[in-house]
Motif scaffolding. Sequence first.
Motif, PDB file in Angstrom:
ATOM      1  N   UNK A 201       0.772  -1.240   0.321  1.00  0.00           N
ATOM      2  CA  UNK A 201       0.024  -0.128   0.009  1.00  0.00           C
ATOM      3  C   UNK A 201       0.747   1.166   0.079  1.00  0.00           C
ATOM      4  N   UNK A 202       2.143   1.120   0.207  1.00  0.00           N
ATOM      5  CA  UNK A 202       2.882   2.393   0.012  1.00  0.00           C
ATOM      6  C   UNK A 202       4.064   2.030  -0.572  1.00  0.00           C
ATOM      7  N   UNK A 203       4.643   3.139  -1.536  1.00  0.00           N
ATOM      8  CA  UNK A 203       5.595   3.053  -2.273  1.00  0.00           C
ATOM      9  C   UNK A 203       6.663   4.390  -2.158  1.00  0.00           C
ATOM     10  N   UNK A 204       7.813   4.293  -2.693  1.00  0.00           N
ATOM     11  CA  UNK A 204       8.881   5.204  -2.656  1.00  0.00           C
ATOM     12  C   UNK A 204       9.193   5.691  -3.834  1.00  0.00           C
ATOM     13  N   UNK A 205       9.284   6.941  -4.318  1.00  0.00           N
ATOM     14  CA  UNK A 205       9.962   7.292  -5.431  1.00  0.00           C
ATOM     15  C   UNK A 205      11.408   7.815  -5.034  1.00  0.00           C
ATOM     16  N   UNK A 206      12.387   6.929  -5.603  1.00  0.00           N
ATOM     17  CA  UNK A 206      13.670   7.207  -5.407  1.00  0.00           C
ATOM     18  C   UNK A 206      14.237   8.355  -6.217  1.00  0.00           C
ATOM     19  N   UNK A 207      15.245   8.909  -5.259  1.00  0.00           N
ATOM     20  CA  UNK A 207      15.617  10.407  -6.053  1.00  0.00           C
ATOM     21  C   UNK A 207      16.769  10.428  -7.145  1.00  0.00           C
ATOM     22  N   UNK A 208      16.456  11.155  -8.095  1.00  0.00           N
ATOM     23  CA  UNK A 208      17.499  11.517  -9.140  1.00  0.00           C
ATOM     24  C   UNK A 208      17.696  13.044  -8.962  1.00  0.00           C
ATOM     25  N   UNK A 209      18.976  13.447  -8.497  1.00  0.00           N
ATOM     26  CA  UNK A 209      19.148  15.015  -8.298  1.00  0.00           C
ATOM     27  C   UNK A 209      19.994  15.458  -9.429  1.00  0.00           C
ATOM     28  N   UNK A 210      19.318  16.682  -9.656  1.00  0.00           N
ATOM     29  CA  UNK A 210      19.803  17.282 -10.994  1.00  0.00           C
ATOM     30  C   UNK A 210      21.357  17.757 -10.821  1.00  0.00           C
ATOM     31  N   UNK A 211      22.146  17.478 -11.802  1.00  0.00           N
ATOM     32  CA  UNK A 211      23.530  17.719 -11.629  1.00  0.00           C
ATOM     33  C   UNK A 211      23.755  19.448 -11.719  1.00  0.00           C
ATOM     34  N   UNK A 212      24.473  19.800 -10.960  1.00  0.00           N
ATOM     35  CA  UNK A 212      24.508  21.340 -10.782  1.00  0.00           C
ATOM     36  C   UNK A 212      25.608  21.978 -11.784  1.00  0.00           C
ATOM     37  N   UNK A 213      25.219  23.154 -12.463  1.00  0.00           N
ATOM     38  CA  UNK A 213      26.247  23.828 -13.107  1.00  0.00           C
ATOM     39  C   UNK A 213      26.043  25.510 -12.661  1.00  0.00           C
ATOM     40  N   UNK A 214      26.991  25.970 -12.873  1.00  0.00           N
ATOM     41  CA  UNK A 214      26.983  27.659 -12.195  1.00  0.00           C
ATOM     42  C   UNK A 214      26.015  28.395 -13.186  1.00  0.00           C
ATOM     43  N   UNK A 215      26.372  28.327 -14.418  1.00  0.00           N
ATOM     44  CA  UNK A 215      25.550  29.232 -15.268  1.00  0.00           C
ATOM     45  C   UNK A 215      25.246  28.333 -16.607  1.00  0.00           C
ATOM     46  N   UNK A 216      24.000  27.382 -16.364  1.00  0.00           N
ATOM     47  CA  UNK A 216      23.773  26.374 -17.482  1.00  0.00           C
ATOM     48  C   UNK A 216      22.746  27.110 -18.680  1.00  0.00           C
TER      49      UNK A 216
END
Length: 342
Positions: free
Chosen positions: A117-132
């Motif tokens: 009855x319960x699930x978890x969405x595993x994280x994908x974290x955005x790779x960061x750039x200074x001025x994309x």
Amino acid sequence: MIISASTVKDTSENVEKFVRRNLLGGIDHLVIFLDAPLPDVEELLDGHPDVTCVRAHGAWWGSTPPGGLNERQITNAALISRLVVGFVWAEWMFMLDGDEVARIDRPVLDALAPQQRAVRLLPLEAASRLHPVADPTLFKRLLSADELQLLHALGVIAEPKQRSYFRGHMSGKPGLRPSADLALGVHHVVDTGTGDRVDTVKDPGLRVLHYESHDGEEFVRKWTALLSSGLDVAQHKKRAPVAASVAALLSLGLPEEQTASLLEELYERTALDDVESLTRLGLLVEVHPDEGPRRPRPPDDEVAQLRELLRRAADVNKRMFKPRARNQRAPALIAKLQRGLR
């Protein structure tokens, strides 16, 4: 219907992007609790057939002042996850922040046994750039112990720990089949009888994109908003050092240009990813959140029932619905709010 609950305070541009991407990512209908008066955002959401906009400020909380941001998020999510119990169209509910996008493989949910009855969405974290030049399409997944050790040996991260690699949360975001004995929180599903966290199912087809400070401008916006939201970031060990640094810098009263330059330097030292090295190692996941089909829109009568439930809940004491409140009057009040709709 897959429903998401979010407490939001952001620009109309960011909210439009948040709505559009989550609809493409598997959410059928978004309930957005606005945490402050935002006329341009309200205008955007009120005319959107796939969104229910709730003015969750002022009179929404009645005579009892709300706590910090985290408490408001938890209360709003727990309220709606219990309001929709018993309606056949309320199949799944998820809690999402305004900088998150669900990526839900619907067949994964459909294949789960009823007792799951319960699930978890595993994280994908955005790779960061200074001025994309554009929004990120490369994301970091959680790494194994050996992968973390490799990054540490190469000097990419300070310690061979997940916390040195991820800027934001690592637990992901919860989802549940709406049930009388369960409540949806920010990071967990809670048993309303015991107050205990409920075990969740994890699957590679259930993910959440987290745009945690993915560029310098967003870094400044996020921390400025957090420090003015009523959230006591000092209580969160993971956030405290950055929060204290940003707060101290803003309190110095330096010229605007100098402050901006120092904030950018702070971002480079605390939040910038070595995208080149991560790409060479093949550790990044490519995702295009603005592409792909979306599921058919839920029937109008089902959406109308959802909106009526929230309209009826406007004047009730929201605190009794907090996951660990275990308020004995809550079930009777829910039944009253649902009367004539089911």
